[in-house]
Design an enzyme around this catalytic site. Structure first.
Site, mmCIF file in Angstrom:
data_model
loop_
_atom_site.group_PDB
_atom_site.id
_atom_site.type_symbol
_atom_site.label_atom_id
_atom_site.label_comp_id
_atom_site.label_asym_id
_atom_site.label_seq_id
_atom_site.Cartn_x
_atom_site.Cartn_y
_atom_site.Cartn_z
ATOM 1 N N SER A 64 -37.508 -16.369 -74.111
ATOM 2 C CA SER A 64 -38.048 -17.689 -74.432
ATOM 3 C C SER A 64 -38.856 -17.706 -75.723
ATOM 4 O O SER A 64 -38.772 -18.658 -76.501
ATOM 5 C CB SER A 64 -38.909 -18.203 -73.274
ATOM 6 O OG SER A 64 -38.108 -18.382 -72.130
ATOM 7 N N HIS A 125 -42.273 -0.209 -78.166
ATOM 8 C CA HIS A 125 -43.440 0.004 -79.035
ATOM 9 C C HIS A 125 -43.046 0.618 -80.373
ATOM 10 O O HIS A 125 -43.795 0.538 -81.342
ATOM 11 C CB HIS A 125 -44.448 0.927 -78.350
ATOM 12 C CG HIS A 125 -45.142 0.299 -77.195
ATOM 13 N ND1 HIS A 125 -46.332 -0.383 -77.324
ATOM 14 C CD2 HIS A 125 -44.800 0.214 -75.882
ATOM 15 C CE1 HIS A 125 -46.700 -0.838 -76.137
ATOM 16 N NE2 HIS A 125 -45.783 -0.496 -75.252
#
Length: 514
Positions: A64, A125
């Site tokens: 989203s 990450h």
């Protein structure tokens, strides 16, 4: 007296994808007479909301946040993982000013280039391909001492999967003819984000002084020993790797230290320990004067060079509407309110001039399969009211049901969610017709169209990479094939007779025939 507007609405059906396979496909099995009729009577197509088309790696499912950034900005916005990977492919990485400056200063001072980061293919990450590129770049510029301080993963990768990465980097340094892995430590220590400074201090001492609980001559040997102590990758205790003479690597004045994590939250604490003058998280035995580089900006108040500063998105749809004196409304439930405001505006919190916002509270239930209609009726009441007021040129609305109920894995509830949204769309389209308005109906990514994992038979609760619908309820025309989310803003501006700014690299995909 306010001038009467002919509103153009964008209805985003969150998590509503198109899938050929009808098995456990809630979108297909839902009774949706309104959307069925609109698909028959109006121009429609399927557009892409995933992978490279929204700035994610190829094949990566959409989400989203990314979807709304792409829709609102009218351009493909490369996410950090993809953006950095692309710059490596293009050769831009090797001439990145922040990297070049730090590496060249270290070389000129006869210092070392230290590279630290999460050595992992996880892509959450960091990515080890970025670390590999950094090692190659440092050696190519003439660095004679290159030290890799590897933080081990085991969270975004299987718990014991680091060996392949360590072997690959041993081989890389052998090929380069210089450089080595200087230390290992689990991310549990190096990447803490909860102010557990006792953990971070162990990583700091390891990198600066070579101070470790364990000493080994080879990284793979160190990992095997950690497994022997029953430490998974994430929890590997500080391990220094010596050179052939038994010496550990230390961080000294004029050395470069380049941090190759791109995600900020778990990079901030250890970065502050190296660069904050007033740092007080723990007592530092040494504070070498180094050239530190952050891969991305970890926090605005961390004063260190940034290799890939965040991209400031100018001339998003909201900004263009403001500059053209247009009015706009953003409306959704709590669950997706940030998406039609903050993310749609390219990461800007403040509303634009002429931008109103309506927040409808999502129901207070444990999981949304207990109330699959969510607050769609109340949301539609307010939306219809706004349309009938004729005070807005553009209305952006998100219906969260397909996504939020899709995440529960409850097929029957997801069907009900789709049916509730369909009924609401009927009311919205009717209201728009009364004021001579029009709308685009689309989705940001898929979810509800796949409610079971075909491989395991378990509930499928994640997003998908399926195409999403686009229906134009308005004038006669046709939609070009192969569209993507970034084409929606240029299309809307074109339908309004407005100029599309050059920053928007998407294209208008609707051609009017009248």
């Amino acid at each position: 007296m306010t001038t009467r507007k002919r509103p153009l609405a964008l209805l985003i059906l969150d998590g509503w994808g198109y899938r050929e396979n009808t098995h456990m496909n809630a979108v297909y099995h839902a009774n949706t007479p309104v959307l069925d009729r609109l698909n028959k009577e109006y121009p429609n197509s399927l557009i892409s909301g995933s992978g490279l088309d929204v700035g994610l790696p190829d094949g990566q499912m959409g989400n989203s946040e990314v979807g709304h950034i792409n829709i609102g900005s009218g351009r493909v916005v490369y996410q950090e993982l993809t953006r950095i990977g692309k710059s490596i492919e293009d050769g831009e990485f090797d001439s990145n000013p922040a990297f070049v400056d730090a590496v060249d200063k270290a070389i000129a001072a006869d210092g070392a280039v230290h590279i630290m980061g999460l050595l992992s293919p996880g892509g959450v990450h960091s990515h080890e391909s970025h670390i590999q590129a950094m090692c190659k770049m440092a050696v190519a510029r003439g660095a004679k001492q290159v030290y890799l301080h590897a933080f081990l993963d085991g969270r975004d990768t299987p718990p014991r999967s680091a060996k392949g990465s360590l072997q690959a980097f041993n081989e890389l340094f052998a090929e380069l003819g210089t450089g080595r892995i200087a230390s290992l430590i689990g991310r549990y220590y190096a990447m803490d984000r909860d102010n557990r400074w006792d953990r971070v201090s162990q990583a700091y001492e390891l990198i600066t002084q070579g101070k470790a609980l364990h000493l080994y001559q080879d990284a793979v040997e160190a990992l095997d020993a950690a497994y022997g102590r029953d430490e998974n990758d994430e929890f590997v205790a500080s391990s220094a790797i010596t050179d052939a003479d038994g010496q550990v690597a230390t961080l000294n004045d004029n050395d470069a230290l380049i941090f190759m994590n791109f995600r900020a939250d778990r990079a901030r604490q250890i970065t502050r320990s190296f660069v904050d003058p007033g740092f007080d998280g723990f007592e530092r035995a040494v504070t070498p004067k180094i050239n530190f580089v952050m891969l991305t900006e970890y926090a605005a108040d961390i004063k260190a060079p940034v290799a890939y500063p965040s991209v400031d998105l100018v001339n998003t749809l909201g900004e263009v509407l403001q500059n053209n004196g247009k009015t706009q409304l953003r409306i959704s439930e709590t669950e997706k309110y940030a998406h039609v405001t903050f993310f749609f505006n390219g990461g800007k919190e403040e509303p634009f001039e002429g931008e109103d916002r309506i927040l409808i509270q999502s129901p207070k239930v444990a999981t949304y399969d207990l109330q699959p209609e969510m607050s769609s009726t109340e949301l539609t009441d307010k939306l219809v009211e706004a349309i009938e007021s004729t005070q807005y040129d553009v209305i952006i609305c998100n219906y969260p049901n397909g996504d939020m109920v899709g995440h529960t894995g409850n097929f029957d509830a997801a069907v009900k969610a789709c049916e509730a949204v369909d009924a609401c769309i009927g009311r919205v389209v009717e209201a728009l017709a009364k004021v001579d308005g029009e709308c685009l109906i689309t989705a940001d990514h898929g979810n509800a169209e796949q409610m079971t994992d075909e491989q395991t038979g378990q509930a499928h609760t994640a997003h998908t990479s399926e195409l999403v619908p686009l229906i134009y309820v308005g004038r006669k025309g046709e939609i070009a094939p192969n569209g993507r989310l970034s084409d929606l803003a240029p299309t809307m501006l074109t339908l309004m007779g407005q100029t599309v700014p050059s920053e928007m690299t998407g294209h208008s995909i609707i051609t009017l025939s009248e």
